[in-house]
Design a protein around this motif. Structure first.
Motif, mmCIF file in Angstrom:
data_model
loop_
_atom_site.group_PDB
_atom_site.id
_atom_site.type_symbol
_atom_site.label_atom_id
_atom_site.label_comp_id
_atom_site.label_asym_id
_atom_site.label_seq_id
_atom_site.Cartn_x
_atom_site.Cartn_y
_atom_site.Cartn_z
ATOM 1 N N VAL A 1 0.916 -1.127 -0.020
ATOM 2 C CA VAL A 1 -0.053 -0.075 -0.099
ATOM 3 C C VAL A 1 0.848 1.171 0.117
ATOM 4 C CG1 VAL A 1 -1.988 -1.022 1.177
ATOM 5 C CG2 VAL A 1 -0.249 -0.001 2.704
ATOM 6 N N ASP A 2 0.479 2.276 -0.626
ATOM 7 C CA ASP A 2 1.222 3.616 -0.729
ATOM 8 C C ASP A 2 0.333 4.597 -0.724
ATOM 9 O OD1 ASP A 2 0.473 4.100 -3.101
ATOM 10 O OD2 ASP A 2 2.525 3.350 -4.118
ATOM 11 N N ASN A 3 0.800 5.951 -0.426
ATOM 12 C CA ASN A 3 0.209 7.186 -0.774
ATOM 13 C C ASN A 3 1.290 8.260 -1.575
ATOM 14 O OD1 ASN A 3 -2.344 7.198 0.817
ATOM 15 N ND2 ASN A 3 -0.874 6.834 2.578
ATOM 16 N N ILE A 4 0.475 8.823 -2.248
ATOM 17 C CA ILE A 4 1.499 9.711 -3.174
ATOM 18 C C ILE A 4 1.232 11.223 -2.601
ATOM 19 C CG2 ILE A 4 1.356 8.300 -5.251
ATOM 20 C CD1 ILE A 4 -0.907 10.059 -6.203
ATOM 21 N N SER A 5 0.552 11.405 -1.710
ATOM 22 C CA SER A 5 0.645 12.605 -0.977
ATOM 23 C C SER A 5 1.181 12.718 0.305
ATOM 24 C CB SER A 5 -1.001 13.197 -0.962
ATOM 25 O OG SER A 5 -1.607 12.599 -0.091
ATOM 26 N N ALA A 6 1.430 13.737 0.727
ATOM 27 C CA ALA A 6 2.200 13.808 2.001
ATOM 28 C C ALA A 6 0.978 14.247 2.920
ATOM 29 C CB ALA A 6 2.962 15.186 1.981
ATOM 30 N N SER A 7 -0.216 14.123 2.820
ATOM 31 C CA SER A 7 -1.122 14.375 3.753
ATOM 32 C C SER A 7 -1.377 13.370 4.742
ATOM 33 C CB SER A 7 -2.668 14.773 3.051
ATOM 34 O OG SER A 7 -3.106 13.405 2.327
ATOM 35 N N HIS A 8 -0.999 12.181 4.398
ATOM 36 C CA HIS A 8 -1.137 11.017 5.603
ATOM 37 C C HIS A 8 0.079 10.235 5.311
ATOM 38 C CE1 HIS A 8 -2.692 8.068 8.195
ATOM 39 N NE2 HIS A 8 -2.199 7.009 7.265
ATOM 40 N N ARG A 9 1.039 10.315 6.201
ATOM 41 C CA ARG A 9 2.139 9.287 6.201
ATOM 42 C C ARG A 9 1.882 8.344 7.213
ATOM 43 N NH1 ARG A 9 7.740 12.787 5.699
ATOM 44 N NH2 ARG A 9 7.098 13.532 3.520
ATOM 45 N N PHE A 10 2.360 7.029 6.711
ATOM 46 C CA PHE A 10 2.058 5.763 7.382
ATOM 47 C C PHE A 10 2.795 5.963 8.877
ATOM 48 C CE2 PHE A 10 1.338 3.817 3.127
ATOM 49 C CZ PHE A 10 -0.262 3.753 3.410
ATOM 50 N N ASN A 11 2.278 5.334 9.869
ATOM 51 C CA ASN A 11 3.155 5.471 11.072
ATOM 52 C C ASN A 11 3.218 3.587 11.625
ATOM 53 O OD1 ASN A 11 0.495 4.574 12.351
ATOM 54 N ND2 ASN A 11 0.017 6.786 12.769
ATOM 55 N N ASP A 12 3.620 3.617 12.932
ATOM 56 C CA ASP A 12 3.916 2.204 13.423
ATOM 57 C C ASP A 12 2.469 1.343 13.528
ATOM 58 O OD1 ASP A 12 6.623 2.459 13.412
ATOM 59 O OD2 ASP A 12 6.712 2.883 15.717
ATOM 60 N N GLU A 13 1.459 2.484 14.085
ATOM 61 C CA GLU A 13 0.300 1.694 14.215
ATOM 62 C C GLU A 13 -0.419 1.201 12.892
ATOM 63 O OE1 GLU A 13 -3.992 3.056 15.736
ATOM 64 O OE2 GLU A 13 -2.492 3.676 17.115
ATOM 65 N N ASP A 14 -0.203 2.025 11.768
ATOM 66 C CA ASP A 14 -0.540 1.474 10.409
ATOM 67 C C ASP A 14 0.221 0.246 10.064
ATOM 68 O OD1 ASP A 14 -2.192 3.277 9.651
ATOM 69 O OD2 ASP A 14 -0.540 4.898 9.244
ATOM 70 N N LEU A 15 1.570 0.130 10.367
ATOM 71 C CA LEU A 15 2.399 -1.000 9.932
ATOM 72 C C LEU A 15 1.809 -2.299 10.580
ATOM 73 C CD1 LEU A 15 4.596 -2.449 8.416
ATOM 74 C CD2 LEU A 15 6.253 -1.744 10.522
ATOM 75 N N ASP A 16 1.676 -2.049 12.121
ATOM 76 C CA ASP A 16 1.212 -3.286 13.005
ATOM 77 C C ASP A 16 -0.172 -3.955 12.271
ATOM 78 O OD1 ASP A 16 3.357 -3.312 14.841
ATOM 79 O OD2 ASP A 16 2.322 -1.980 16.045
ATOM 80 N N PHE A 17 -0.887 -3.041 11.904
ATOM 81 C CA PHE A 17 -2.390 -3.313 11.531
ATOM 82 C C PHE A 17 -2.254 -4.167 10.050
ATOM 83 C CE2 PHE A 17 -6.783 -2.629 10.339
ATOM 84 C CZ PHE A 17 -7.510 -2.863 11.121
ATOM 85 N N VAL A 18 -1.330 -3.569 9.232
ATOM 86 C CA VAL A 18 -1.273 -4.384 7.902
ATOM 87 C C VAL A 18 -0.470 -5.693 8.015
ATOM 88 C CG1 VAL A 18 -0.049 -4.325 5.616
ATOM 89 C CG2 VAL A 18 -1.141 -2.151 6.764
#
Length: 528
Positions: free
Chosen positions: A274-291
């Motif tokens: 998964v990725d984002n091309i905008s800087a409005s939302h950058r993934f964090n540790d919580e996102d990684l754990d969830f993925v």
């Protein structure tokens, strides 16, 4: 004084919080998550206070060890090694300059690198289980406990949804749908391993508008995730020196997560990206754990689907083969990857033809139903004789039976098996004739021809319909010997005689002129 626990491979580093107990466990929601089969879901508790760092085992299955000795509780000193199950960590002091690497940071990251976490993926933990269709499932709890509860509820729904999917393609589509429902992402892609070529193949790649994006997975990131078996979180992939692929720059990737889909026995099924091309939302540790937790569920669903599809395929192949092969051979053939492919090879085989004598005249005197019943009973017994001696039913040709030994699986005594089957066919037909006579039905008489030699064996036909058969001069000669055999006679070639290790009583016949043979053929009759 601040402390940190660093894994022996330096891939995981956790700064310890002062005054708050931290749970070490296999669950992604643990304060210190360690994905290893020797780690319990709640393995141990680490408490840091003015007295130092205390570790207490929480009744784990595989224990907690201090410098190699098993303990129920202990106090750590800087430099000590504490091992949870079979995963060791070293206690280190955080320097005043604040140089503690981010949680799980890779060792010796080059300048400009932006991987903020690499989480080793070793073995599948206890499966969480998968968001109701059409619902946005973002985790919005205000406290950590509320967020964890929401995560588990979401993962449970995802697991149920994926468990209802019927095939791999459907599962992949659902995984992408769920990813958009539970994460703030611009693009999602899944690549699966082509085990034959050991390459990743994109199976599905979409943006949040539903458009196809076949280039959505930068191979530099995917290869790193697969080769190192780590879940990767980067907050600016384009500037990361370890991922210098041009595709990252061209796609303007700002933040990305790539997690290997780990199946059983450490087998990597592919990656979810998964990725984002905008800087409005950058993934964090919580996102990684969830993925990561999400990927375990996806991997289980994909692997189960692949197993089911393979079983269905083998059942179809096996049911087809059981019509022609002895049951003990059918299972071995059906499990072969090559079993249903076009083409074949030259093999040494034994070919046998049996044919009913005077069948045309007999059929004119019988009703069709009676003839069909008689032939069904006759063919059933003849095929059983072939199968009892591990032969292969090649085909029915009108009232004739063609069988062969040696393809696709050969044995040293194929000639002896074929001879035993031919003699048994004559004996069983005699029994059938006695039975039919008592029932007022006509008798049947057959002639048999057997030859030994080289033939082409394999699947012949088209992709829509294949037929496993043998063709060549060896087959033609066996057919002509059968045509020359009288009622109750078994004729064999000189090549067949030489191949027999257990020769029955034979009578040499006058050499026969056979079609397409320049010289008369030496022929023997089996004396029964």
């Amino acid at each position: 004084m601040r402390f940190k626990l660093t894994s022996a491979d330096n891939l995981q580093t956790y700064e310890l919080k002062t005054g708050a107990p931290m749970v070490v466990g296999r669950a992604p929601t643990s304060d210190i998550p360690v994905f290893d089969p020797t780690i319990s879901r709640r393995h141990a508790e680490v408490v840091t206070d003015d007295q130092g760092v205390q570790v207490r085992d929480l009744g784990s299955s595989n224990g907690t060890f201090l410098n190699g000795s098993r303990v129920e509780s202990c106090t750590l000193a800087v430099g000590d090694t504490v091992t949870f199950g079979k995963v060791p960590f070293r206690l280190q002091q955080v320097t005043a300059a604040g140089t503690t690497p981010p949680v799980g940071a890779a060792k010796d990251a080059p300048a400009g690198a932006t991987i903020v976490r690499q989480l080793p993926i070793r073995n599948t933990p206890s499966a969480f289980t998968a968001v109701k269709s059409g619902e946005q499932a973002a985790v919005e709890g205000t406290t950590e406990a509320e967020r964890n509860q929401q995560k588990l509820a979401i993962l449970l729904e995802v697991s149920k949804g994926l468990g209802r999917a019927a095939d791999t393609d459907t599962i992949l589509k659902k995984i992408v749908e769920y990813a958009y429902q539970i994460l703030t992402v611009d693009r999602v892609a899944i690549q699966l391993m082509d085990e034959e070529n050991n390459t990743l193949v994109t199976k599905i790649a979409r943006d949040k508008r539903g458009g196809e994006h076949p280039r959505a997975v930068p191979q530099s990131i995917a290869r790193a995730a697969v080769s190192d078996k780590v879940a990767i979180l980067s907050d600016n992939a384009g500037e990361d020196q370890r991922f210098g692929g041009q595709s990252i720059l061209m796609q303007q990737i700002r933040s990305a997560i790539c997690v290997p889909l780990m199946g059983s026995e450490e087998r990597c099924l592919g990656v979810i990206y998964v990725d984002n091309i905008s800087a409005s939302h950058r993934f964090n540790d919580e996102d990684l754990d969830f993925v990561v937790a999400f990927s375990w569920i996806a991997a289980v669903a994909i692997e189960n689907s692949q197993f089911a599809e393979r079983i269905r395929r083998e059942m179809v192949v096996r049911s087809n083969f059981e019509r022609y092969f002895a049951p003990q051979l059918a299972q071995r053939i059906a499990s072969s990857v090559e079993a249903t492919r076009l083409g074949g090879e030259k093999r040494t085989v034994v070919v046998m033809f049996s044919d009913i004598r005077g069948f045309t005249a007999l059929s004119e005197t019988m009703r069709p139903d009676d003839m069909a019943s008689l032939l069904t009973e006759y063919f059933t017994e003849m095929v059983d004789c072939v199968f009892r001696h591990d032969g292969t039913l090649d085909k029915f040709i009108g009232d004739a039976v063609m069988a062969q030994w040696g393809a696709p699986i050969a044995t040293p005594d194929d000639a002896d098996r074929a001879m035993a089957a031919a003699i048994e066919m004559m004996e069983e037909l005699d029994k059938l004739n006695v039975k039919w006579k008592n029932e007022g039905r006509p008798a049947l008489h057959i002639g048999i021809g057997i030859n030994h030699g080289e033939a082409f064996a394999g699947n012949i036909g088209s992709e829509r319909r294949l037929e496993f058969t043998v063709i060549g001069d060896t087959v033609n000669t066996a057919s002509r010997l059968c045509s020359a055999a009288g009622p109750g006679e078994i004729l064999i070639s000189d090549e067949m005689k030489k191949a027999l290790s257990k020769k029955p009583k034979l009578k040499e016949m006058p050499p026969m002129e056979l079609k397409n043979k320049s010289q008369p053929v030496k022929v023997f009759k089996v004396v029964i």
